[in-house]
Design an enzyme around this catalytic site. Structure first.
Site, mmCIF file in Angstrom:
data_model
loop_
_atom_site.group_PDB
_atom_site.id
_atom_site.type_symbol
_atom_site.label_atom_id
_atom_site.label_comp_id
_atom_site.label_asym_id
_atom_site.label_seq_id
_atom_site.Cartn_x
_atom_site.Cartn_y
_atom_site.Cartn_z
ATOM 1 N N ASP A 1 -33.480 -73.594 60.007
ATOM 2 C CA ASP A 1 -32.948 -74.910 60.402
ATOM 3 C C ASP A 1 -33.218 -75.992 59.350
ATOM 4 O OD1 ASP A 1 -31.681 -76.693 62.051
ATOM 5 O OD2 ASP A 1 -33.426 -77.061 63.324
ATOM 6 N N HIS B 1 -26.312 -75.740 53.141
ATOM 7 C CA HIS B 1 -26.122 -74.325 53.476
ATOM 8 C C HIS B 1 -26.130 -73.475 52.202
ATOM 9 C CE1 HIS B 1 -25.466 -75.493 57.526
ATOM 10 N NE2 HIS B 1 -24.254 -76.001 57.358
ATOM 11 N N LEU C 1 -36.871 -52.301 54.611
ATOM 12 C CA LEU C 1 -36.665 -53.453 55.494
ATOM 13 C C LEU C 1 -35.266 -53.437 56.117
ATOM 14 C CD1 LEU C 1 -37.488 -56.478 56.352
ATOM 15 C CD2 LEU C 1 -36.184 -57.165 54.335
#
Ligand code: FPP
Length: 251
Positions: free
Chosen positions: A28, A45, A139
């Protein structure tokens, strides 16, 4: 001492303690970060993608099993059209540009959410990437895209109801474990650590069922500035916690 050497020392030190198997992050603060610099929200972004790279690398180095990133919520469809398209484009560029690097790093890729709402082109690119990296065993980078936890729960309920109706499941077989298997996170396990950046302390319709016993970490840092050291700080805090899962622990 170079910062890379220092970082690898921190990783080795952290690895001596408990490493969360699954970490979930609400990335955020992109918009506020950009606006505070007089730039359009989209700039935030774009910078946020760099933070994604850093955190994916840090998570892989630490031996974390699953990293779930909240890239786009179902509520985000209500944002201005230009911002929505820019976010889709950023995701497309990320998977195209990063695919080989992820592959070399043995990273598996998964995407979860209401993908029917996602533009065909973006959907195809993320699903192709998922398929391309399917065989990897390191991962798992799990991207929440067009994701809403309440809807995820509703879909699970519908699916279970359908199975009960058709006789494939009995009512007694509907347990918490069976319920979890009907969520988009099936097979991933619940997050051990849940991080939100930017100083906001909300859950925002993210993994409502799955975070029942997650440890929460709220960072003041806006996502575009979130770096490995901020991630390590969250891991360090996780390692200092005593998880009781509602039980009484012996000292
Ligand atoms: C929240 O910040 C962030 C988003 C809605 C998008 C996150 C997307 C990226 C970091 C880029 C693409 C992702 C990947 C995985 C490559 P906000 O816009 O709500 O910030 P604000 O609260 O300051 O307005």
């Amino acid at each position: 001492m170079s910062s890379e050497i220092r970082k690898s020392e921190i990783v080795e030190e952290l690895k001596l303690g408990a490493i969360p198997q699954h970490v979930a992050i609400i990335m955020d603060g992109n918009g506020r970060w950009a606006q505070s610099r007089g730039k359009p929200r989209i700039f935030g972004h774009q910078k946020g993608v760099q933070s994604v790279r850093h955190v994916v690398e840090a998570a892989a180095d630490l031996g974390i099993g699953i990293l779930t990133l909240y890239a786009f919520s179902e509520e985000n469809w209500g944002r201005p059209k230009a911002e929505v398209s820019a976010l889709m484009k950023l995701l497309e560029t990320y998977v195209i540009k990063e695919r080989e690097k992820l592959h070399k790093g043995n990273v598996k890729f998964r995407v979860m959410g209401n993908l029917e709402r996602v533009p065909v082109r973006t959907r195809k690119m993320v699903l192709d990437t998922q398929q391309y990296l399917e065989g990897n065993t390191g991962l798992t980078l799990n991207i929440a895209l067009s994701y809403g936890s309440r809807n995820e729960i509703v879909y699970a309920c519908r699916e279970i109801a359908r199975k009960v109706q058709s006789g494939d499941l009995t009512l007694e077989e509907v347990t918490t474990e069976r319920f979890s298997e009907h969520l988009w996170t099936d097979g991933l396990g619940d997050p051990d650590l849940f991080i939100r950046t930017s100083g906001e302390q909300r859950v925002s319709n993210f993994l409502l069922w799955q975070i029942a016993y997650s440890e929460l970490w709220f960072s003041q840092v806006y996502w575009p500035e979130f770096r490995k050291e901020h991630f390590y700080e969250a891991i360090r805090s996780f390692q200092s916690r005593k998880r009781r899962f509602g039980l009484v622990l012996e000292d």
